[in-house]
Design a protein around this motif. Structure first.
Motif, short mmCIF file in Angstrom:
data_model
loop_
_atom_site.label_atom_id
_atom_site.label_comp_id
_atom_site.label_asym_id
_atom_site.label_seq_id
_atom_site.Cartn_x
_atom_site.Cartn_y
_atom_site.Cartn_z
N PHE A 6 0.83 -1.19 0.00
CA PHE A 6 0.00 0.00 0.00
C PHE A 6 0.86 1.24 0.00
N SER A 7 1.89 1.26 0.87
CA SER A 7 2.77 2.41 0.94
C SER A 7 3.53 2.57 -0.36
N TYR A 111 -9.77 9.99 3.56
CA TYR A 111 -10.00 9.67 4.97
C TYR A 111 -10.68 8.31 5.14
N GLU A 112 -11.54 7.94 4.21
CA GLU A 112 -12.13 6.61 4.27
C GLU A 112 -11.06 5.54 4.06
N ASN A 113 -10.14 5.84 3.19
CA ASN A 113 -9.05 4.89 2.93
C ASN A 113 -8.21 4.68 4.17
N VAL A 114 -7.89 5.76 4.86
CA VAL A 114 -7.11 5.64 6.10
C VAL A 114 -7.90 4.87 7.15
N ALA A 115 -9.20 5.13 7.25
CA ALA A 115 -10.02 4.44 8.25
C ALA A 115 -10.01 2.93 8.02
N LYS A 116 -9.98 2.51 6.76
CA LYS A 116 -10.00 1.09 6.45
C LYS A 116 -8.75 0.37 6.92
N VAL A 117 -7.61 1.05 6.88
CA VAL A 117 -6.35 0.38 7.23
C VAL A 117 -5.90 0.68 8.65
N TRP A 118 -6.57 1.60 9.33
CA TRP A 118 -6.12 2.05 10.65
C TRP A 118 -5.97 0.88 11.62
N VAL A 119 -6.95 -0.01 11.65
CA VAL A 119 -6.92 -1.11 12.62
C VAL A 119 -5.77 -2.08 12.36
N ASP A 120 -5.27 -2.09 11.14
CA ASP A 120 -4.15 -2.98 10.83
C ASP A 120 -2.85 -2.51 11.45
N TYR A 121 -2.78 -1.24 11.80
CA TYR A 121 -1.54 -0.67 12.32
C TYR A 121 -1.62 -0.25 13.79
N ASP A 122 -2.80 0.17 14.23
CA ASP A 122 -2.94 0.59 15.63
C ASP A 122 -3.05 -0.66 16.50
#
Length: 325
Positions: A6-7, A111-122
């Motif tokens: 992704f990055s 922002y929706e894109n970030v919300a989708k992956v947030w749980v994978d990193y936090d």
């Protein structure tokens, strides 16, 4: 390792620089968004349809999703969207209203894109993502098995991308605590959307293209970024045109190469507003009475153009419930 891909995809698709299939018979990599008013008009003349818009702006998968809607369903949902775009409810859609809507849609996507992956990193659920959390989630296998990557020479290998991601993370981490809140992590994943990250975008673009490592992009490197001689044959006409572009418009100081300032002007021209260009394009193509604004009927009459446009979030808004918009 999904986080790595992704990055890395952002490195290769800056704002802006997605891989697009040209109307010509060869693959062409783009880093700068062309003016839709020009490129789309040419495609329409060639193809006699809006299929080019659907696949270029939607991608084939999203275009297939849109194709599941009947024309009646599409027009009905588009009609509801038009009501939302018409901010002053005067019955007309202006270029400014379209521009504002497109920018809103773009921001929502980010922002929706970030919300989708947030749980994978936090990982510790403290509503922040530390560099250590991101590093472990993205590069954990590499860190545990570095011997497997010792011989890697590709510039996009884990070995080389780790320090590059760390540099970008620190640039996004405005308070310097090595823990990104939502806004900081958004700027990390979508640096092209944030003014304080644009220097990183330029630097990463330079590193992508600068094959000889001299800190500049010469004409051959510029061409190699968008075209590869796969069969050793002659260069197509568009490549010769791009060589002229490099000489006339990219190499501003005429020293035979692009420095970081020239690269910035290339990939992020200050006088180019993508949303504004798209809004002008939509009005130009649909304004039947040429009064520089659109009625709902004019939009619905040209519905196929709009469902293939960023005005409806690449068609996604047409498949959402109205209450979600």
């Amino acid at each position: 390792m999904a986080g790595f891909s992704f990055s890395f995809s952002l490195v290769c698709a800056v704002l802006l620089g997605a891989f697009l299939v040209s109307t010509k018979p060869m693959l062409r990599k783009e880093r700068v968004l062309r003016d839709p008013e020009l490129s789309s008009r040419q495609a329409h003349e060639d193809n006699k349809s809006y299929q080019y818009d659907h696949e270029a702006f939607l991608g084939k998968d999203e275009a297939k999703t849109f194709d599941q809607l009947t024309p009646e369903e599409s027009r009905d949902r588009l009609s509801k969207i038009v009501d939302r775009i018409d901010g002053d409810a005067d019955g007309y859609i202006t270029t400014d209203e379209l521009n504002a809507w497109i920018k809103r849609v773009q921001k929502r996507y980010v922002y929706e894109n970030v919300a989708k992956v947030w749980v994978d990193y936090d990982l510790n659920k403290d509503n922040k993502i530390s560099w250590d959390e991101y590093k472990q989630a993205t590069y954990g296998y590499y860190l545990a098995n570095p011997q497997e990557f010792e011989d890697a020479t590709d510039k996009f290998s884990f070995k080389k991308m780790l320090p590059r991601d760390e540099r970008r993370f620190k640039a996004a981490d405005l308070n310097g605590d090595l823990a990104a809140d939502r806004e900081e992590f958004t700027s990390f994943l979508h640096p092209e959307e944030f003014e304080h990250m644009k220097s990183i975008v330029v630097l990463e673009t330079l590193e992508d293209i600068d094959n000889n490592g001299d800190g500049h992009v010469d004409e051959d490197e510029y061409i190699a970024d968008m075209f590869a001689h796969e069969d050793g044959g002659p260069e197509p006409d568009w490549v010769r045109t791009e060589r002229e572009q490099f000489s006339d418009f990219r190499d501003l100081n005429k020293d035979g190469k692009m420095d970081q300032d020239e690269i910035r002007q290339w990939i992020m021209p200050q006088d180019y507003d993508h949303a504004q260009a798209e809004a002008r394009h939509l009005v130009y193509e649909s304004d039947q009475d040429k009064d520089q604004k659109l009625t709902k009927q004019e939009i619905l009459d040209n519905w196929n153009m709009f469902v293939g446009s960023q005005a409806t979030n690449y068609g996604e808004d047409l498949t959402r419930n109205h209450d979600e918009l």
